[in-house]
Structures are given as C-alpha cells and as structure tokens.
Motif scaffolding. Structure first.
Motif, PDB file in Angstrom:
ATOM      1  N   GLU A 144      33.134  30.908  -2.992  1.00 29.82           N
ATOM      2  CA  GLU A 144      33.840  31.368  -1.794  1.00 29.82           C
ATOM      3  C   GLU A 144      32.777  31.437  -0.703  1.00 29.82           C
ATOM      4  O   GLU A 144      31.905  32.295  -0.752  1.00 29.82           O
ATOM      5  CB  GLU A 144      34.443  32.749  -2.035  1.00 29.82           C
ATOM      6  CG  GLU A 144      35.489  32.765  -3.156  1.00 29.82           C
ATOM      7  CD  GLU A 144      35.705  34.173  -3.707  1.00 29.82           C
ATOM      8  OE1 GLU A 144      36.572  34.870  -3.182  1.00 29.82           O
ATOM      9  OE2 GLU A 144      35.007  34.559  -4.655  1.00 29.82           O
ATOM     10  N   SER A 157      31.137  31.537 -14.822  1.00 30.92           N
ATOM     11  CA  SER A 157      31.544  31.869 -16.188  1.00 30.92           C
ATOM     12  C   SER A 157      30.937  30.817 -17.113  1.00 30.92           C
ATOM     13  O   SER A 157      30.427  29.797 -16.649  1.00 30.92           O
ATOM     14  CB  SER A 157      33.070  31.893 -16.327  1.00 30.92           C
ATOM     15  OG  SER A 157      33.595  30.597 -16.166  1.00 30.92           O
ATOM     16  N   PHE A 201      43.830  29.103 -16.729  1.00 26.20           N
ATOM     17  CA  PHE A 201      42.535  29.752 -16.519  1.00 26.20           C
ATOM     18  C   PHE A 201      42.045  30.506 -17.756  1.00 26.20           C
ATOM     19  O   PHE A 201      40.857  30.752 -17.916  1.00 26.20           O
ATOM     20  CB  PHE A 201      42.610  30.727 -15.334  1.00 26.20           C
ATOM     21  CG  PHE A 201      42.377  30.070 -14.007  1.00 26.20           C
ATOM     22  CD1 PHE A 201      41.106  30.021 -13.461  1.00 26.20           C
ATOM     23  CD2 PHE A 201      43.433  29.489 -13.320  1.00 26.20           C
ATOM     24  CE1 PHE A 201      40.889  29.410 -12.230  1.00 26.20           C
ATOM     25  CE2 PHE A 201      43.222  28.871 -12.094  1.00 26.20           C
ATOM     26  CZ  PHE A 201      41.950  28.827 -11.546  1.00 26.20           C
ATOM     27  N   ARG A 235      34.847  35.480 -15.553  1.00 25.43           N
ATOM     28  CA  ARG A 235      33.830  35.197 -14.534  1.00 25.43           C
ATOM     29  C   ARG A 235      33.247  36.480 -13.945  1.00 25.43           C
ATOM     30  O   ARG A 235      33.900  37.516 -13.936  1.00 25.43           O
ATOM     31  CB  ARG A 235      34.446  34.380 -13.401  1.00 25.43           C
ATOM     32  CG  ARG A 235      35.415  35.161 -12.551  1.00 25.43           C
ATOM     33  CD  ARG A 235      36.115  34.245 -11.553  1.00 25.43           C
ATOM     34  NE  ARG A 235      37.417  34.749 -11.196  1.00 25.43           N
ATOM     35  CZ  ARG A 235      37.687  35.353 -10.032  1.00 25.43           C
ATOM     36  NH1 ARG A 235      36.733  35.522  -9.147  1.00 25.43           N
ATOM     37  NH2 ARG A 235      38.886  35.776  -9.767  1.00 25.43           N
TER      38      ARG A 235
HETATM   39  P1  ADP Z   1      39.214  36.708  -5.973  1.00 26.48           P
HETATM   40  O1  ADP Z   1      39.799  36.716  -4.600  1.00 26.48           O
HETATM   41  O2  ADP Z   1      39.662  37.832  -6.814  1.00 26.48           O
HETATM   42  O3  ADP Z   1      37.733  36.602  -5.978  1.00 26.48           O
HETATM   43  P2  ADP Z   1      40.115  33.948  -6.352  1.00 26.48           P
HETATM   44  O4  ADP Z   1      41.316  33.476  -7.113  1.00 26.48           O
HETATM   45  O5  ADP Z   1      40.149  33.819  -4.881  1.00 26.48           O
HETATM   46  O6  ADP Z   1      39.809  35.450  -6.769  1.00 26.48           O
HETATM   47  O7  ADP Z   1      38.904  33.135  -6.940  1.00 26.48           O
HETATM   48  C1  ADP Z   1      37.650  33.223  -6.465  1.00 26.48           C
HETATM   49  C2  ADP Z   1      36.781  32.047  -6.902  1.00 26.48           C
HETATM   50  O8  ADP Z   1      36.534  32.119  -8.296  1.00 26.48           O
HETATM   51  C3  ADP Z   1      37.376  30.669  -6.654  1.00 26.48           C
HETATM   52  O9  ADP Z   1      36.381  29.896  -6.055  1.00 26.48           O
HETATM   53  C4  ADP Z   1      37.679  30.155  -8.034  1.00 26.48           C
HETATM   54  O10 ADP Z   1      37.534  28.772  -8.133  1.00 26.48           O
HETATM   55  C5  ADP Z   1      36.627  30.848  -8.880  1.00 26.48           C
HETATM   56  N1  ADP Z   1      36.966  31.005 -10.285  1.00 26.48           N
HETATM   57  C6  ADP Z   1      38.140  31.352 -10.816  1.00 26.48           C
HETATM   58  N2  ADP Z   1      38.049  31.416 -12.160  1.00 26.48           N
HETATM   59  C7  ADP Z   1      36.774  31.111 -12.499  1.00 26.48           C
HETATM   60  C8  ADP Z   1      36.068  31.029 -13.740  1.00 26.48           C
HETATM   61  N3  ADP Z   1      36.636  31.286 -14.900  1.00 26.48           N
HETATM   62  N4  ADP Z   1      34.768  30.697 -13.686  1.00 26.48           N
HETATM   63  C9  ADP Z   1      34.166  30.459 -12.512  1.00 26.48           C
HETATM   64  N5  ADP Z   1      34.784  30.511 -11.331  1.00 26.48           N
HETATM   65  C10 ADP Z   1      36.081  30.853 -11.307  1.00 26.48           C
END
Ligand code: ADP
Ligand code: MG
Length: 504
Positions: A29, A218, A234, A240
């Motif tokens: 992000e 992760s 997922f 993660r």
């Molecule tokens: P949040 O807003 O709670 O942080 P998001 O759905 O916006 O959650 O995801 C945040 C980031 O985490 C995104 O870039 C997504 O691709 C990444 N992400 C989601 N699952 C995993 C995972 N298992 N391992 C690594 N990155 C992940």
C-alpha cells in the motif's frame, strides 16, 4: 508496443527453513503525496519545510462549522495516475470518514475512500532485468487526507503538534499480493515512482515522505500461491503482517527479508502468525509489533455527510488522457526498436524523463547508439562524479550534439572529442569554434595528407621495398604520416593513401 519484453512467471524468493522451503507473498500500500500546491479539501499550502503550523486553514484545524471543498486539481492527478497505471477510472466515487482519535488529527477522522475509490484495477510492469519484466496487478487507488505530525523529542514533559501536513492529499495505491520477493518489492516501488514522476502527479521524494509504503508480508509453501491465483482464496496464503511507513528502498528490502525469516521461525516452531502492524527499526534491522489486529480500532467508516459523491465526466477523463506524456515503458520500447539501443541503455536513459529528453535532443538526426554512449558514459559519468543533476549540466544537448557532428564529419578524432568535451564542460562555448581555434581538427584535406605520404615514401626507399614484399608492413608508413601531421590526420584516409601510393 511492449512485445520485446519477456514476462517471467513469478520467481518467488525461496527461503530454506529447518523444515523445508518457504515462499514470500507481498502486497504494497503506497501513499503518494499529490504534487499539488493546495491541500485536498482546503486552500492551505503544502510547501515542505515551512514553519510549524503556518500552513493550517480553519478546515485543517477542524474548527466548528468549517466545511471541506474538494480540490479539483488533486482529483485530476489521481485520474492521471490511474490512467498511467492502465487502470479503470470510476466516474462515481465517494468519501468516507475513518474515525479515530490521534492528537495530530484534529477532525477525529480521516476523510478517505473505502467503499468507492476513484481508481479501480490496473497494472504495473516491473522491470527485473534487461528485457525481463513482471506484471503486478493494482487493486485500487483512492484519495485521502494525510495527518499532521506529533513531536515528542523537543521537551521532556511536553509533546508538540505540527498540523502543516494535516489534510494534504494522498493517493493510496494498493497492489494485489503479486510481489514475490524483496528485490521485486523495491523494483515495484521504483517503477511506480518513475511513472508518477513522468506524469508529474507525485514528486516521489521518499526522504521528505512524499512516497511511503506499507509492506504486507506473509510466507507460504511452494504451490500455495498458484492455488491462490487459481481460486482467489486468500485463506490458502499465510497470515500477513503489515510493516508501516517505509520510506527507503533499502529498508523495504531488509524489512521484508527479516519479517519473512521471523514468520518462518515462528511457524516451524509450532506457533501461529498473528495478523498485526509492525514497525521496522533500521538501527537494529528488525521489525517489532506496533499493534495487533485484535487491538485494531473499529474505524466506523461511514459516508462523509459533508461531501457529495464525487462525479466526474468521461469527457474530462478523455481530456486528461489526451494530455498524457509518453510513459517510461513506451519510451524505453521506442528507444530499443526505433533507435536500436540495448534494453539496458534504454533503461538508463529513461529512468528520469529529464535524462530521456536530453538524450533525445542529442540523438535527433544523429546516430542513436553513439549518442547513447556519449550521454551515458561521458555526460552522466561526469555529472555523477561532480554530484550534479542533468538540469545543471555545464554541457547542454546542443553542445554535445555539436561534438558528435565533428566526430561524424571526421573533423576530430574520438580522442580529440574527449578533450573537446572536457574543454566545453569547463569553459563552455561552441565546440566547432573551439576545435578550429585550438587546432584540434584532423587534417582531412587530402592534398596535405598526400604531400606528407609522398615525403615519407621518398625518404624511406628501403622501407618501401619491405612493404611491397610484405603489405602488413605498410602500417609503418601510416604511423610516420600520423606523427608528421601531429596526430591530426584522419587514420583511415592515410591508410588508403599509403596503400595506393605503394601500389598495394
Ligand atoms: P487492510 O486495509 O486491512 O490493510 P487490504 O485488503 O487493503 O487490507 O490489503 C492490504 C494489502 O495487503 C494489499 O496490498 C494486499 O495485496 C496485501 N495482502 C493481502 N493478503 C496478503 C497476504 N496473505 N500476504 C501478503 N500480502 C497480502
Ligand atoms: Mg492496510
């Protein structure tokens, strides 16, 4: 257009644990500050480094009764960035309140776009090696406000707050978890930064915090990621952890590496990964827990009643699309296919748009490869040595082009050209005029060379006989002529004349 690239299947970084191999899964992000002079919902200035609390409007300070007004320029920059990432632009988006208390957030909520972001799915081509690239999917880009800054280290008993940053427009660019290793993560951020700098939508200054990344990491077993891609589920991936607010490429890589090994050690020890937010400590080279998901705030998102849904028109999006510059991928491809540059050289020249523009001005109407060599080796080499940016180069594109023209016409040798470059660098001036004034030009006047050849042949009858018997020895004459003309005769022309005169 990008046919020359070979897209690699994910080549995940594999870490050997005590109980077998592990692979990394990473999603980023990225918070990119919109290159705007005014904030997202107020007219206050965004200038970096201003006196604390000098750029704070009543809206930013959340005075009662103040209402946010959307900054059209910021919206345009988000659209522009979306188009640069080949993403879907949502003609209707909306702002939500993300409620939480923090001293540097006077409103008590951040205005963001949770449910309806302005930009949808896109992609970034991440360059891994010359000609080798990976696609990383973009999930969304939304607009949101930045918070201010709490200062805890100025007084033993008091904390201070600087609200200059409060309300500054950020684009949050969220990737899919398609990034498979530390180098890829850094290359992804670099590419995103490069595209935004080409577009002019974010200055990409990581030191000043204009570009920061939250890094989600992760680990999983080989084969799990492929199952995730197939099913979109997922839960086949590992849990993660999110490393917050990284603003250095080097630290991003080190933090990912550390975090993956930490998770592997816990899992192999029979433990479970707790989903949490962590901070990277560059001094210790470790990540440590900041807050776990269980303690995470309930943000109670709801649509901001002060702001109408954001509706934009396709015609306006088309107008922005029509004003897009040539982007790095396309520029690089053109340098390779139209100018015959190597993938590597094209990559170096397109890294920054100012460099690419300089190169194109030099290469125009000239040999592209030769121009690339001079720009990369001589110009960039010298700029780097002297710690200068291209904008401050003492040799401009016209001057370097002038030097190349003198080489092209045979008026100066390659060696003389280096000396001439040095003179233009230190003293300035017109290369052709300098070459003439300082007698640097080669003698291309065949009459003068011919006279010199005749003299040397006449003076060395024994050598003439030897050369006639063994043409390889004709080189001796060429050497003598070059010496006699002070190294200024064109060697190719001399060679030809010597051979002719000796009847070889
Ligand atoms: P949040 O807003 O709670 O942080 P998001 O759905 O916006 O959650 O995801 C945040 C980031 O985490 C995104 O870039 C997504 O691709 C990444 N992400 C989601 N699952 C995993 C995972 N298992 N391992 C690594 N990155 C992940
Ligand atoms: Mg997050």
């Amino acid at each position: 257009m990008l046919d020359h690239l070979t897209y690699t299947a994910p080549r995940p970084k594999v870490i050997a644990g005590a109980k077998g191999d592990w692979e990394l899964v990473i999603g980023l992000e990225v918070h990119a500050q919109v290159a705007s002079n005014a904030k997202l919902f107020s007219g206050a200035s965004t200038a970096f480094g201003a006196e604390p609390n000098s750029n704070v409007s009543f809206v930013d300070a959340a005075m009662p009764g103040m209402l946010p007004v959307i900054n059209e320029f910021c919206v345009a920059q988000a659209v522009r960035t979306g188009l640069g990432l080949k993403a879907a632009i949502n003609l209707v988006s909306a702002f939500d309140r993300k409620n939480y208390f923090y001293p540097d957030l006077p409103q008590g909520y951040q205005i963001s776009q949770l449910y309806h972001p302005i930009v949808g799915e896109g992609e970034i081509i991440v360059d891994m090696a010359p000609g080798i690239a990976r696609r990383v999917r973009i999930e969304r880009i939304h607009l949101e406000q930045d918070a201010g800054k709490s200062i805890h280290d100025m007084d033993p008993a008091l904390s201070f707050v600087d609200l200059n940053r409060t309300g500054v427009a950020l684009m949050e660019i969220v990737s899919r978890p398609d990034i498979r290793g530390p180098e890829e993560a850094a290359a992804y951020v670099a590419k995103l930064r490069q595209i935004m700098r080409y577009l002019g939508t974010c200055d990409g200054n990581m030191q000043n915090g204009s570009l920061r990344a939250d890094v989600n990491v992760s680990v999983c077993k080989p084969g799990d990621y492929e199952r995730f891609i197939e099913t979109g589920d997922f839960s086949v991936l590992g849990t993660r952890c999110e490393i917050k607010n990284m603003n250095s490429m080097r630290f991003i890589q080190a933090a990912i590496e550390y975090e993956a090994r930490r998770q592997i050690a816990i899992i192999e020890d029979g433990g479970m990964i707790v989903q949490e937010t962590r901070l990277y400590d560059p001094d210790k080279g470790e990540t440590r827990s900041m807050r776990s998901k269980e303690e995470a705030h309930d943000y109670r998102y709801f649509p901001d009643p002060d702001l109408l849904p954001l509706e934009i028109e396709q015609a306006w999006v088309d107008e922005i699309a029509a004003s897009m510059p040539e982007l790095p991928d396309e520029k690089k491809a053109r340098f390779v296919t139209a100018l015959g540059l190597s993938e590597y050289d094209a990559g170096v020249l397109t890294a920054e748009v100012e460099n690419a523009d300089f190169f194109e001005a030099v290469a125009k109407g000239r040999d592209g490869k030769q121009a690339a060599n001079w720009v990369i080796n001589d110009l960039f080499g010298r700029l780097k040595k002297e710690g200068l940016e291209i904008g401050a180069s003492p040799v401009d594109a016209a001057q370097l082009g002038g030097i190349l023209d003198l080489i092209g016409s045979g008026e100066i040798s390659g060696k003389m050209a280096k000396d001439l470059f040095d003179i233009v660098w230190t003293e300035g001036g017109d290369p052709a005029a300098i070459a003439t004034a300082r007698g640097m030009k080669q003698v291309t006047d065949l009459g003068a060379i011919e006279a010199a050849v005749d003299d040397i042949i006449a003076a060395n009858p024994a050598q003439v006989d030897k050369a006639k018997a063994n043409p390889k020895l004709a080189g001796w004459f060429t050497g003598q002529v070059l010496k006699a003309t002070g190294g200024k005769a064109n060697p190719a022309a001399v060679n030809e004349l010597v051979a002719k005169k000796l009847g070889l």
